[in-house]
Design a protein around this motif. Structure first.
Motif, PDB file in Angstrom:
ATOM      1  N   HIS A 135      -6.449  -3.173  -4.444  1.00  0.00           N
ATOM      2  CA  HIS A 135      -5.242  -2.887  -4.653  1.00  0.00           C
ATOM      3  C   HIS A 135      -4.865  -2.396  -3.166  1.00  0.00           C
ATOM      4  O   HIS A 135      -4.915  -1.336  -2.966  1.00  0.00           O
ATOM      5  N   PRO A 156      -6.554   3.556  -2.719  1.00  0.00           N
ATOM      6  CA  PRO A 156      -6.555   4.892  -2.125  1.00  0.00           C
ATOM      7  C   PRO A 156      -7.274   6.016  -2.978  1.00  0.00           C
ATOM      8  O   PRO A 156      -7.242   7.108  -2.730  1.00  0.00           O
ATOM      9  N   SER A 199      -9.842   5.668  -6.193  1.00  0.00           N
ATOM     10  CA  SER A 199     -11.288   5.581  -6.595  1.00  0.00           C
ATOM     11  C   SER A 199     -12.235   4.969  -5.730  1.00  0.00           C
ATOM     12  O   SER A 199     -13.444   5.089  -5.762  1.00  0.00           O
ATOM     13  N   ILE A 211      -3.007   7.910  -9.784  1.00  0.00           N
ATOM     14  CA  ILE A 211      -2.114   6.518  -9.446  1.00  0.00           C
ATOM     15  C   ILE A 211      -0.667   6.942  -9.328  1.00  0.00           C
ATOM     16  O   ILE A 211       0.077   6.512  -8.413  1.00  0.00           O
ATOM     17  N   HIS A 237     -14.838  -3.711 -13.710  1.00  0.00           N
ATOM     18  CA  HIS A 237     -15.323  -2.624 -13.888  1.00  0.00           C
ATOM     19  C   HIS A 237     -16.528  -2.599 -14.680  1.00  0.00           C
ATOM     20  O   HIS A 237     -17.689  -2.527 -14.295  1.00  0.00           O
ATOM     21  N   ARG A 274      -5.046   9.697  -0.378  1.00  0.00           N
ATOM     22  CA  ARG A 274      -5.183  10.665  -1.447  1.00  0.00           C
ATOM     23  C   ARG A 274      -6.348  11.506  -1.063  1.00  0.00           C
ATOM     24  O   ARG A 274      -7.268  12.045  -1.783  1.00  0.00           O
ATOM     25  N   TYR A 317     -11.349  12.759 -11.841  1.00  0.00           N
ATOM     26  CA  TYR A 317     -10.366  11.685 -11.724  1.00  0.00           C
ATOM     27  C   TYR A 317      -9.527  11.589 -12.734  1.00  0.00           C
ATOM     28  O   TYR A 317      -8.105  11.704 -12.708  1.00  0.00           O
ATOM     29  N   ASP A 337     -12.817  -3.041  -4.940  1.00  0.00           N
ATOM     30  CA  ASP A 337     -11.811  -2.360  -5.541  1.00  0.00           C
ATOM     31  C   ASP A 337     -10.998  -1.488  -4.538  1.00  0.00           C
ATOM     32  O   ASP A 337     -10.552  -0.319  -4.925  1.00  0.00           O
ATOM     33  N   PHE A 355      -4.575  -2.124 -16.839  1.00  0.00           N
ATOM     34  CA  PHE A 355      -5.581  -1.175 -16.878  1.00  0.00           C
ATOM     35  C   PHE A 355      -5.641  -0.538 -18.339  1.00  0.00           C
ATOM     36  O   PHE A 355      -4.952   0.145 -18.605  1.00  0.00           O
ATOM     37  N   HIS A 392      -0.297  -0.773 -14.808  1.00  0.00           N
ATOM     38  CA  HIS A 392      -1.488   0.252 -13.776  1.00  0.00           C
ATOM     39  C   HIS A 392      -1.414   1.622 -14.579  1.00  0.00           C
ATOM     40  O   HIS A 392      -2.362   2.147 -14.498  1.00  0.00           O
TER      41      HIS A 392
HETATM   42  O1  NIG Z   1      -9.722  -0.021 -10.174  1.00  0.00           O
HETATM   43  N1  NIG Z   1      -8.616   1.965 -12.496  1.00  0.00           N
HETATM   44  C1  NIG Z   1      -7.556   1.596 -12.057  1.00  0.00           C
HETATM   45  N2  NIG Z   1      -7.088   1.112 -10.955  1.00  0.00           N
HETATM   46  C2  NIG Z   1      -8.040   1.461  -9.792  1.00  0.00           C
HETATM   47  C3  NIG Z   1      -7.821   2.804  -9.281  1.00  0.00           C
HETATM   48  C4  NIG Z   1      -6.312   3.104  -8.718  1.00  0.00           C
HETATM   49  C5  NIG Z   1      -6.202   4.534  -7.932  1.00  0.00           C
HETATM   50  O2  NIG Z   1      -6.726   5.334  -8.347  1.00  0.00           O
HETATM   51  O3  NIG Z   1      -5.041   4.592  -7.509  1.00  0.00           O
HETATM   52  C6  NIG Z   1      -9.441   1.422  -9.932  1.00  0.00           C
HETATM   53  O4  NIG Z   1     -10.269   2.080  -9.803  1.00  0.00           O
END
Ligand code: NIG
Ligand code: FE
Length: 424
Positions: free
Chosen positions: A88, A334, A336, A118, A279, A95, A108, A331, A228, A191
Motif C-alpha cells: 500500500h 503506514p 500495520s 486506515i 494475510h 502513524r 489496532y 504489506d 479488506f 479498504h
Molecule cells: O494489509 N488490512 C488492511 N490493510 C492494511 C493495513 C492498512 C493500514 O493500517 O493503513 C494491511 O495490513
C-alpha cells in the motif's frame, strides 16, 4: 555513468551462486519450493534488457565478444529482483502516534474503531494533492529499489472517494512510468467504509460497484481488485458483491482474508477463485484445504504480524505441506507494516514461520511473480525473462535470511539497467 549502465549487451560472470529459480513454468509447490536452480560459478548474458543466456562462467565467458561488456560479480550471490506482491505504497503522513499508543496497549482494532487507523491515513491523503503524493511516494520507490525489490503490486485504498481513489491510481501509474521500479496496480476502494457512509454502508458498496469500478476499468488504472474482508470492515456478502462486479469489469481478484479473525475470507477466496488470498493469520485447516482445491495462492505478510506486536503468524508450514504456492510480501503501509524490506520479510518467514531459506526466496520471487500474472516475464533468471536481478555482497544465499537488520545489496539491475549501486 558506468559503461554497464548504458550498454545494451553485457555478461555477468563469477557469481558464486547464480540463484536462477529456473523450473517449471508455473508456481512452485511442496518440495519444489526448495529447489532454487543454483548454478555454482554461474554467469549470464543480458541483451536489450532481457536475459539471453545462462550457464557457468566458463560457458558464458566463451560467448563474450567485442560488443559485450563484462560485469564481474566477484564471487557474489546473484538473485532475481524481489517481487513484492502486496503493498500500500501511496499515502500521506505516518502513524507514529498510533504506533506509540499500540506500544502502550491500544490494539489496532480499537484505534480503527475510534476513527484512527486506515481512516487517519485517508484523512491525511485526502488533504494533500497529487504532486505532493507523488513526491512522497517517489521517496518510497527508492527504499524498495535499494533493498533489492524491482517489482511491487501497489494498492490504492487511502482515498475512498471516486476522485481520491483515481488520484492515487494515477500516482501509481506515474510512478510506474517514471521510476525504475515496476508497479502493478490494484484497486482497493473497499479498504474501509469512510465515515460519511458509516450509517449507510450499502451506499458505499454501490458507489464502488456503480461508479468506482467502471471508472477504474475504463481508464485502465488497475489490473486487480482487492477487498479488506474482515469483521467491522467488509462482510463476506459485501466482499462477494464487490469482487464479482470487479471480475465483470475484467479485473483479476485478490482479497485481504482472515487477518484479524477467522471471518471466512479464505473460503470466499476459494468460492470466487481469486488469484490470491492475503494475510490468512487466522485461517484454519478447512480454509487451507479450500484454497488448495481452488488453486488460490496465499500471500503471507509477516511484517504486519511483527509490527502489530503479535505472534499469531499464518500457518506457512501447513500451507506448504498442503501444496499451496505460497508467496511472502511486505504489506508496506503506514499502519500495520511500515517496512519496504523483503530482507526483513525473509528473516520473519524463516525464524517465525519456519519456512526454509529456499522456500522463503521462492515465495519472494517466482511464486510472487505468478501471483501477479507475471510468471512468464519476472521472478527468475532464465532466457527470455526481464533482466531484473540483484548482486549481493555475500557468497551463500542463506545469508540473506540469516543476517537481519543489515542490507547486503551491492548492485540492482532493472530491465538490464544498473539502478542502484552501494559501496562496500
Ligand atoms: O494489509 N488490512 C488492511 N490493510 C492494511 C493495513 C492498512 C493500514 O493500517 O493503513 C494491511 O495490513
Ligand atoms: Fe494489506
Amino acid at each position: 555513468m558506468s559503461s554497464e549502465k548504458e550498454s545494451k549487451s553485457f555478461a555477468v560472470v563469477n557469481c558464486s551462486q547464480l540463484v536462477t529459480l529456473a523450473g517449471p513454468a508455473r508456481p512452485r509447490v511442496g518440495p519444489e519450493m526448495r529447489e532454487l536452480g543454483i548454478i555454482a560459478d554461474g554467469a549470464f548474458l543480458v541483451r536489450d534488457g532481457s536475459i539471453a543466456e545462462v550457464g557457468t562462467s566458463e560457458q558464458i565467458k566463451a560467448r563474450i565478444n567485442a560488443d559485450c561488456d563484462v560485469v564481474d560479480a566477484c564471487g557474489s550471490v546473484v538473485l532475481p529482483g524481489f517481487v513484492d506482491a502486496h503493498t500500500h505504497p501511496v499515502f500521506s503522513g505516518t502513524r507514529v502516534d498510533e504506533f506509540e499508543e499500540r506500544i502502550k496497549g491500544a490494539t489496532y482494532a480499537e484505534i480503527a474503531a475510534r476513527g484512527g487507523g486506515i481512516q487517519s491515513t485517508v484523512n491525511a491523503t485526502r488533504a494533500t494533492h497529487d504532486d505532493m503524493l507523488l513526491h512522497v511516494s517517489w521517496h518510497y520507490t527508492d527504499w524498495f529499489l535499494r533493498s533489492g525489490t524491482t517489482t511491487i503490486e501497489a494498492k490504492s485504498g487511502y482515498g475512498l472517494s471516486l476522485d481520491h481513489e483515481l488520484m492515487i491510481l494515477r500516482v501509481i501509474k506515474k510512478l510506474g512510468d517514471e521510476t525504475d521500479l515496476r508497479y502493478i496496480p490494484t484497486f482497493l476502494g473497499a479498504h474501509s467504509i469512510p465515515p460519511e457512509y458509516r450509517s449507510r454502508r450499502e451506499q458505499y458498496v454501490s458507489l464502488i460497484i456503480e461508479e468506482m469500478l467502471p471508472a477504474v476499468a475504463s481508464q485502465k488504472l488497475a489490473e486487480f481488485c482487492d477487498v479488506f474482508c474482515e469483521q467491522n470492515v467488509f462482510t463476506i456478502d459485501e466482499s462477494r458483491k464487490i469482487l464479482s462486479a470487479a471480475r465483470l469489469h475484467g479485473l483479476a481478484l485478490r482479497i485481504h482474508a482472515d487477518q484479524l479473525s477467522l471471518s471466512g475470507g479464505a473460503k470466499l477466496a476459494a468460492e470466487l477463485g481469486t488469484i490470491t488470498a492475503d494475510h490468512l493469520e487466522h485461517t484454519d485447516a478447512e480454509g487451507i484445504a479450500a484454497l488448495k482445491s481452488a488453486g488460490v495462492q496465499p500471500v503471507l505478510l509477516p511484517g504486519s504480524v511483527y509490527a502489530l506486536g503479535s505472534s499469531h503468524y499464518p500457518a506457512a508450514r501447513e500451507m506448504i505441506d498442503a501444496g499451496l504456492a505460497v508467496v511472502v510480501a511486505t504489506d508496506f503501509n503506514p499502519g500495520s507494516s511500515p517496512t519496504p524490506s523483503m530482507h526483513m520479510i525473509l528473516s520473519l518467514a524463516t525464524t517465525q514461520m519456519k519456512m526454509t531459506p529456499a522456500e522463503a526466496i521462492t515465495a519472494a520471487t517466482i511464486n510472487a511473480a505468478y501471483s501477479l500474472n507475471r510468471g512468464a516475464q519476472l521472478g527468475s533468471i532464465e532466457p527470455g525473462k526481464v533482466a531484473d536481478f540483484v548482486i549481493y555482497e555475500c557468497d551463500d544465499y542463506r545469508e540473506l535470511t540469516y543476517f537481519f537488520g543489515v542490507d547486503r545489496v551491492w548492485k540492482v539491475y532493472a530491465s538490464g539497467r544498473l539502478v542502484v549501486e552501494h559501496q562496500y
